[in-house]
Design a protein around this motif. Structure first.
Motif, PDB file in Angstrom:
ATOM      1  N   ARG A 240      23.438 -64.407 -36.370  1.00  0.00           N
ATOM      2  CA  ARG A 240      23.815 -65.448 -35.934  1.00  0.00           C
ATOM      3  C   ARG A 240      24.626 -65.151 -35.509  1.00  0.00           C
ATOM      4  O   ARG A 240      24.756 -65.040 -34.489  1.00  0.00           O
ATOM      5  N   ALA A 241      25.719 -65.058 -35.915  1.00  0.00           N
ATOM      6  CA  ALA A 241      26.728 -63.988 -35.442  1.00  0.00           C
ATOM      7  C   ALA A 241      26.819 -62.914 -34.462  1.00  0.00           C
ATOM      8  O   ALA A 241      27.215 -62.845 -33.765  1.00  0.00           O
ATOM      9  N   ARG A 242      25.402 -62.442 -34.994  1.00  0.00           N
ATOM     10  CA  ARG A 242      25.298 -61.063 -33.870  1.00  0.00           C
ATOM     11  C   ARG A 242      25.314 -61.880 -32.531  1.00  0.00           C
ATOM     12  O   ARG A 242      25.008 -60.915 -31.458  1.00  0.00           O
ATOM     13  N   GLN A 243      23.890 -62.904 -32.578  1.00  0.00           N
ATOM     14  CA  GLN A 243      23.269 -63.553 -31.773  1.00  0.00           C
ATOM     15  C   GLN A 243      24.741 -63.619 -30.946  1.00  0.00           C
ATOM     16  O   GLN A 243      24.204 -63.564 -29.203  1.00  0.00           O
ATOM     17  N   GLU A 244      25.648 -64.547 -31.664  1.00  0.00           N
ATOM     18  CA  GLU A 244      26.553 -65.000 -30.505  1.00  0.00           C
ATOM     19  C   GLU A 244      28.010 -63.749 -29.806  1.00  0.00           C
ATOM     20  O   GLU A 244      27.603 -63.714 -28.606  1.00  0.00           O
ATOM     21  N   GLU A 245      27.366 -63.066 -30.498  1.00  0.00           N
ATOM     22  CA  GLU A 245      27.809 -61.923 -29.973  1.00  0.00           C
ATOM     23  C   GLU A 245      27.796 -61.299 -27.937  1.00  0.00           C
ATOM     24  O   GLU A 245      27.634 -60.995 -27.687  1.00  0.00           O
ATOM     25  N   ASP A 246      25.511 -61.152 -28.804  1.00  0.00           N
ATOM     26  CA  ASP A 246      25.167 -60.869 -27.759  1.00  0.00           C
ATOM     27  C   ASP A 246      25.706 -61.790 -26.537  1.00  0.00           C
ATOM     28  O   ASP A 246      25.543 -61.851 -25.283  1.00  0.00           O
ATOM     29  N   TYR A 247      25.522 -63.228 -26.537  1.00  0.00           N
ATOM     30  CA  TYR A 247      25.747 -64.348 -25.694  1.00  0.00           C
ATOM     31  C   TYR A 247      27.238 -64.116 -25.100  1.00  0.00           C
ATOM     32  O   TYR A 247      26.861 -63.777 -24.018  1.00  0.00           O
ATOM     33  N   CYS A 248      28.112 -63.211 -26.074  1.00  0.00           N
ATOM     34  CA  CYS A 248      29.477 -63.343 -25.186  1.00  0.00           C
ATOM     35  C   CYS A 248      29.281 -62.050 -24.716  1.00  0.00           C
ATOM     36  O   CYS A 248      30.111 -62.579 -23.524  1.00  0.00           O
ATOM     37  N   ALA A 250      26.682 -61.557 -22.541  1.00  0.00           N
ATOM     38  CA  ALA A 250      26.173 -61.630 -21.123  1.00  0.00           C
ATOM     39  C   ALA A 250      26.867 -62.080 -20.085  1.00  0.00           C
ATOM     40  O   ALA A 250      26.408 -61.802 -18.667  1.00  0.00           O
ATOM     41  N   LYS A 251      27.716 -63.579 -21.203  1.00  0.00           N
ATOM     42  CA  LYS A 251      29.043 -64.137 -20.814  1.00  0.00           C
ATOM     43  C   LYS A 251      29.666 -63.014 -19.256  1.00  0.00           C
ATOM     44  O   LYS A 251      30.317 -62.817 -18.279  1.00  0.00           O
ATOM     45  N   SER A 252      29.500 -62.191 -20.315  1.00  0.00           N
ATOM     46  CA  SER A 252      31.224 -61.361 -19.207  1.00  0.00           C
ATOM     47  C   SER A 252      30.105 -60.545 -18.385  1.00  0.00           C
ATOM     48  O   SER A 252      30.941 -60.610 -17.110  1.00  0.00           O
ATOM     49  N   LEU A 253      29.662 -60.125 -18.539  1.00  0.00           N
ATOM     50  CA  LEU A 253      29.007 -58.932 -17.360  1.00  0.00           C
ATOM     51  C   LEU A 253      28.150 -59.917 -16.599  1.00  0.00           C
ATOM     52  O   LEU A 253      28.087 -59.736 -15.729  1.00  0.00           O
ATOM     53  N   SER A 254      27.413 -61.117 -17.725  1.00  0.00           N
ATOM     54  CA  SER A 254      27.276 -61.766 -15.728  1.00  0.00           C
ATOM     55  C   SER A 254      28.535 -62.394 -14.697  1.00  0.00           C
ATOM     56  O   SER A 254      28.285 -63.235 -13.452  1.00  0.00           O
TER      57      SER A 254
END
Ligand code: PEP
Ligand code: MG
Length: 543
Positions: A240-248, A250-254
């Motif tokens: 779940r922490a890794r999922q959160e990293e993926d999310y972060c 994606a946010k920085s790429l956006s």
């Protein structure tokens, strides 16, 4: 907790419950029925149930997609009552003591083969309908859910393998990840997973498939290919922490949205999206695609049980062109064959389908099919900036025939007073070694090239892209593949033709600098790869 490993084809993490995909008819074996009369009674009950289901589906389809599109279910109802078909099933039960399931399966296979071998296009198309009806009857007999249904909650779909046609017909809003026991990373199922932005692992092995069952908890790591069945709390928290990293990430790429695809030394290239149909446009726009570099039009054909009409194709092309608001949209003509098989085409069995009657070869041998698609394309061309692209080209004469077919369609439309755009660009896929080697000749007769590295790798290295056993040999970084790409780019530019790459290699950021130095003008990738690619371009040098 149990761990398995496959090959990650789209990097993201999914955590959820398993739904095992089952195909109707695959487990039915020939067994003698003890009481044929009892089997006939079961058959009659199943037919009544199937008929009621079809009536309900017909009503639903009428209200959701209109009467014309719903007609197919009326045809299914008629076929369910067809005398010859029913008689054959009953004979198998009475004379061979077949179970009702086995009799339905056998008769269905016989009738669908018979339809597929007919000359008439309409009758050939009925082969898929017969199979559909057999599947429905078998589900009614066995009490299982309809054709490969995987449940109505969000789930992780686990299957032995998925054909592209099965993948497109799944309800994608419910599938949070795919895992297949077999399959290869260049298959169209893997490509679809990337296009649909969902984590996927392929080649997980038979052991994995026998270990999972419906409702199991599963973690899918699309980055590494790791699969964790029934995870403990600590492991689940870690993922779940890794999922959160993926999310972060994606946010920085956006934050790169709206920024140009420009190298540190000032070279700008175009980054486009690959899509399989109108469904893909939202993701393309969300990820800031400069255009559509590859619309695989065959998916319009794969998701149906009959050829899409000129009108249906026109609607789909117009929809994509309109929503892309003047950005270029390159639509590839039908690329059927090899792993993308359509029952209603009634194609003869081929020992080597990748080397068979596929793609442009099929369009050139079925002029009516080609004409319908070209008419729909040219009619839609007034709604945006259209490019038409022909797949699997190997010779100048094939391109000349395609160009002649375009001219013929334009003449026809003019005579009918139907408008089309004069600025449609015509291009070809360079995905055979032959096309790359004669790219100097081909560049003189088209406006653009798009290099299909998936097939170019398969044909250059003589490695079936479907075969997982060959993954270790099918190296798209092979010097031979890279030299063919470089040669194609050089020949394109010598004749004022632009050149892009739309195979999966376009998204491989370890090669971005190499492609920029070769002078590639456009890279077309699955939507989720656009921003990571923009990041790679912006940190590269081109000269
Ligand atoms: C290719 O071959 O690289 C390509 C883009 O086409 P497809 O994957 O649909 O064969
Ligand atoms: Mg290809």
């Amino acid at each position: 907790m149990k761990k398995f490993c496959g090959k990650g084809v789209y990097g993201a993490i999914a955590i959820g419950r398993v739904s095992v995909f089952s195909r109707q008819g695959t487990n039915i074996t020939q067994q003698k029925a003890e009481d044929p009369e009892q089997e006939l009674k079961r058959l009659a009950a199943a037919k009544a149930l199937a008929s009621a289901q079809l009536a309900e589906i017909y009503e639903k389809a009428c209200s959701e997609v209109g009467e014309e599109n719903a007609q197919i279910f009326e045809i299914h109802m008629m076929m369910l009552e067809d005398e010859d078909h029913s008689e054959r099933i009953e004979t198998l039960i009475r004379t061979e003591q077949a179970t009702a399931e086995y009799a339905v399966l056998t008769a269905g296979n016989e009738f669908s083969e018979m339809f597929a071998s007919m000359d008439d296009d309409y009758m050939q198309a009925r082969a898929a309908d017969v199979k559909d009806i057999s599947n429905r009857l078998i589900s009614c007999l066995t009490g299982s859910s309809e054709t490969g249904d995987a449940g109505s909650d969000m789930h992780i779909l686990c299957a032995d393998d998925l054909a592209p046609s099965e993948t497109v017909s799944l309800d994608k809003s419910l599938v949070v990840a795919f895992v297949t026991a077999f399959g290869s990373s260049n298959s169209h199922t893997a490509i679809l997973a990337r296009n649909m932005d969902i984590p996927a692992v392929i080649g997980a092995g038979e052991e994995f498939l026998s270990a999972v069952k419906d409702g199991d908890m599963l973690i899918v790591d699309g980055h590494t290919g790791d699969l964790i069945l029934d995870p403990d709390t600590e492991t689940e928290q870690f993922y779940r922490a890794r999922q959160e990293e993926d999310y972060c990430r994606a946010k920085s790429l956006s934050e790169l949205k709206g920024r140009p695809n420009i190298t540190k030394d000032g070279r700008e290239i175009r980054i486009y999206a690959n899509i399989g149909g109108p469904d893909g446009v939202d993701a393309a726009l969300e990820n800031d695609a400069g255009g559509i570099g590859l619309f695989r039009s065959e998916f319009l054909y794969l998701e149906r049980s009959d050829c899409p009409t000129e009108e249906q194709q026109f609607d789909a092309y117009k929809d994509v062109l309109t929503r892309m608001e003047g950005r270029q949209v390159i639509i590839r003509t039908l690329d059927i064959g090899a792993d993308k098989q359509i029952d209603y085409f009634g194609l003869k069995h081929e020992d080597n389908p990748a080397l068979g009657l596929r793609a442009v070869r099929l369009s050139l041998t079925r002029p009516e099919l080609f004409r319908t698609q070209l008419r729909a394309l040219y009619r839609a061309s007034v709604y945006g900036q259209l490019g038409i692209m022909f797949p699997m080209i190997t010779s100048v004469s094939e391109v000349e025939k395609c160009l002649a077919a375009c001219e013929e369609v334009k003449r026809e439309l003019s005579a009918e007073g139907i408008a089309y755009s004069d600025s449609v660009e015509i291009g070809i896929m360079v995905e055979t070694p032959a096309a790359a080697v004669i790219s100097d000749l081909l560049a003189q007769i088209v406006d653009f090239f798009s290099i299909g590295t998936n097939d170019l790798t398969q044909y250059t290295l003589a490695c079936d892209r479907q075969d997982p056993a060959l993954e270790a040999f099918a190296d798209p970084h092979h010097e031979a593949v890279l030299r063919l790409i470089e040669l194609t780019a050089k020949n394109a530019h010598a004749h004022d033709t632009w050149v892009g790459i739309c195979g999966e290699l376009a998204a491989d950021t370890s090669l971005t600098q190499t492609f920029l130095r070769m002078g590639i003008d456009e890279l077309s990738v699955s939507a989720p790869f656009i921003l990571p690619l923009r990041e790679a371009v912006r940190s590269s040098t081109a000269y």
